[in-house]
Scaffold this motif. Structure first.
Motif, PDB file in Angstrom:
ATOM      1  N   THR A 117       0.866  -1.179   0.000  1.00  0.00           N
ATOM      2  CA  THR A 117       0.000   0.000   0.000  1.00  0.00           C
ATOM      3  C   THR A 117       0.900   1.225   0.000  1.00  0.00           C
ATOM      4  O   THR A 117       2.023   1.188   0.518  1.00  0.00           O
ATOM      5  CB  THR A 117      -0.916   0.040   1.234  1.00  0.00           C
ATOM      6  N   SER A 118       0.417   2.307  -0.592  1.00  0.00           N
ATOM      7  CA  SER A 118       1.184   3.547  -0.630  1.00  0.00           C
ATOM      8  C   SER A 118       0.228   4.697  -0.895  1.00  0.00           C
ATOM      9  O   SER A 118      -0.984   4.502  -1.060  1.00  0.00           O
ATOM     10  CB  SER A 118       2.251   3.497  -1.740  1.00  0.00           C
ATOM     11  N   ALA A 119       0.802   5.902  -0.983  1.00  0.00           N
ATOM     12  CA  ALA A 119      -0.011   7.073  -1.301  1.00  0.00           C
ATOM     13  C   ALA A 119      -0.569   6.989  -2.719  1.00  0.00           C
ATOM     14  O   ALA A 119      -1.550   7.660  -3.043  1.00  0.00           O
ATOM     15  CB  ALA A 119       0.827   8.341  -1.136  1.00  0.00           C
ATOM     16  N   VAL A 181      -2.717  -7.711  -8.742  1.00  0.00           N
ATOM     17  CA  VAL A 181      -3.808  -6.760  -8.886  1.00  0.00           C
ATOM     18  C   VAL A 181      -3.255  -5.401  -8.486  1.00  0.00           C
ATOM     19  O   VAL A 181      -2.797  -5.220  -7.358  1.00  0.00           O
ATOM     20  CB  VAL A 181      -5.019  -7.138  -8.011  1.00  0.00           C
ATOM     21  N   GLN A 182      -3.262  -4.467  -9.447  1.00  0.00           N
ATOM     22  CA  GLN A 182      -2.743  -3.122  -9.197  1.00  0.00           C
ATOM     23  C   GLN A 182      -3.910  -2.148  -9.187  1.00  0.00           C
ATOM     24  O   GLN A 182      -4.608  -1.992 -10.181  1.00  0.00           O
ATOM     25  CB  GLN A 182      -1.741  -2.740 -10.286  1.00  0.00           C
ATOM     26  N   ASP A 183      -4.096  -1.494  -8.059  1.00  0.00           N
ATOM     27  CA  ASP A 183      -5.203  -0.562  -7.884  1.00  0.00           C
ATOM     28  C   ASP A 183      -4.640   0.853  -7.771  1.00  0.00           C
ATOM     29  O   ASP A 183      -4.262   1.299  -6.695  1.00  0.00           O
ATOM     30  CB  ASP A 183      -5.999  -0.930  -6.629  1.00  0.00           C
ATOM     31  N   GLY A 184      -4.548   1.538  -8.897  1.00  0.00           N
ATOM     32  CA  GLY A 184      -4.059   2.911  -8.907  1.00  0.00           C
ATOM     33  C   GLY A 184      -2.551   3.050  -8.974  1.00  0.00           C
ATOM     34  O   GLY A 184      -2.028   4.002  -9.542  1.00  0.00           O
ATOM     35  N   TRP A 185      -1.836   2.120  -8.408  1.00  0.00           N
ATOM     36  CA  TRP A 185      -0.364   2.182  -8.349  1.00  0.00           C
ATOM     37  C   TRP A 185       0.180   1.368  -9.517  1.00  0.00           C
ATOM     38  O   TRP A 185       0.013   0.149  -9.575  1.00  0.00           O
ATOM     39  CB  TRP A 185       0.094   1.619  -7.015  1.00  0.00           C
ATOM     40  N   GLN A 186       0.838   2.038 -10.453  1.00  0.00           N
ATOM     41  CA  GLN A 186       1.294   1.380 -11.676  1.00  0.00           C
ATOM     42  C   GLN A 186       2.783   1.633 -11.912  1.00  0.00           C
ATOM     43  O   GLN A 186       3.166   2.377 -12.830  1.00  0.00           O
ATOM     44  CB  GLN A 186       0.494   1.907 -12.885  1.00  0.00           C
ATOM     45  N   PRO A 187       3.682   1.025 -11.138  1.00  0.00           N
ATOM     46  CA  PRO A 187       5.113   1.156 -11.443  1.00  0.00           C
ATOM     47  C   PRO A 187       5.399   0.652 -12.851  1.00  0.00           C
ATOM     48  O   PRO A 187       4.799  -0.323 -13.301  1.00  0.00           O
ATOM     49  CB  PRO A 187       5.775   0.253 -10.383  1.00  0.00           C
TER      50      PRO A 187
END
Length: 201
Positions: A117-119, A181-187
């Motif tokens: 989790t992150s900002a 599953v990537q929710d908003g965070w897309q490195p």
């Protein structure tokens, strides 16, 4: 020693004490960051023996992977860790996936799940062992659920882009399952980069 004209001893003491107070306040504010900084520096200087020890081109066989750190080359690991408010929670939880029927059919034996989790959002990645024909089963079952599937070397990669910006990736081959599953965070290239490490010969 002669005194310099125009200097006030009492004023010098007041300014000196104020400087000491400011330095002390800064040290007090920074103290909670010290353990995390020491841990991060230690991880960089002494990586796990089962993981890589240098650059982004490091390779690790999927058979050697037993913890989240093994999944990430150094450059990607650093990018994740330094994302604002990033927290990693390792577990052995079942894969997070919209393909519940496929999960029931394959019954993946989870090695580990890495929940970030992150900002910027959240990422959940699972590495598991599955039957050898899991890739073929996924290629047949997942398009009906909105996934686009392709063959990548000797495995199947299926991707589903959600309308809300979420992205789900499932790869299976050689008895190994990798899903994210990537929710908003897309490195950049996240799913592809970890897959390259898992399926490195």
């Amino acid at each position: 020693m002669a005194r310099v004209g125009g200097r006030s001893t009492s004023l010098a003491w007041v300014v000196g004490l104020a400087c000491v107070a400011v330095v002390g306040a800064l040290a007090w504010i920074a103290a909670p960051l010290l353990p995390g900084t020491v841990q991060f520096v230690g991880d960089q200087l002494n990586p796990p023996t089962s993981g890589p020890a240098a650059g982004d081109g490091d390779e690790a066989s999927s058979g050697e992977m037993g913890e989240c750190r093994d999944l990430y080359a150094d450059a990607l690991w650093t990018a994740l860790v330094w994302t604002p408010d990033a927290v990693l929670t390792p577990s052995t939880d079942a894969p997070e996936s919209s393909a519940s029927g496929l999960l029931d059919a394959l019954s993946p034996r989870v090695r580990f799940t890495c929940s970030w989790t992150s900002a910027e959002g959240a990422i959940s990645t699972t590495l598991a062992d599955v039957p050898a024909d899991a890739g073929a089963i996924a290629r047949t079952a997942l398009p009906a659920l909105g996934f686009a599937c392709d063959a990548v070397d000797d495995r199947t990669r299926c991707i589903r882009e959600g309308e809300d910006g979420a992205r789900e990736t499932i790869e299976a081959g050689r008895g190994v399952w990798l899903s994210s599953v990537q929710d908003g965070w897309q490195p950049a290239g996240y799913a592809e980069r970890i897959a390259d490490r898992v399926w490195t010969d």
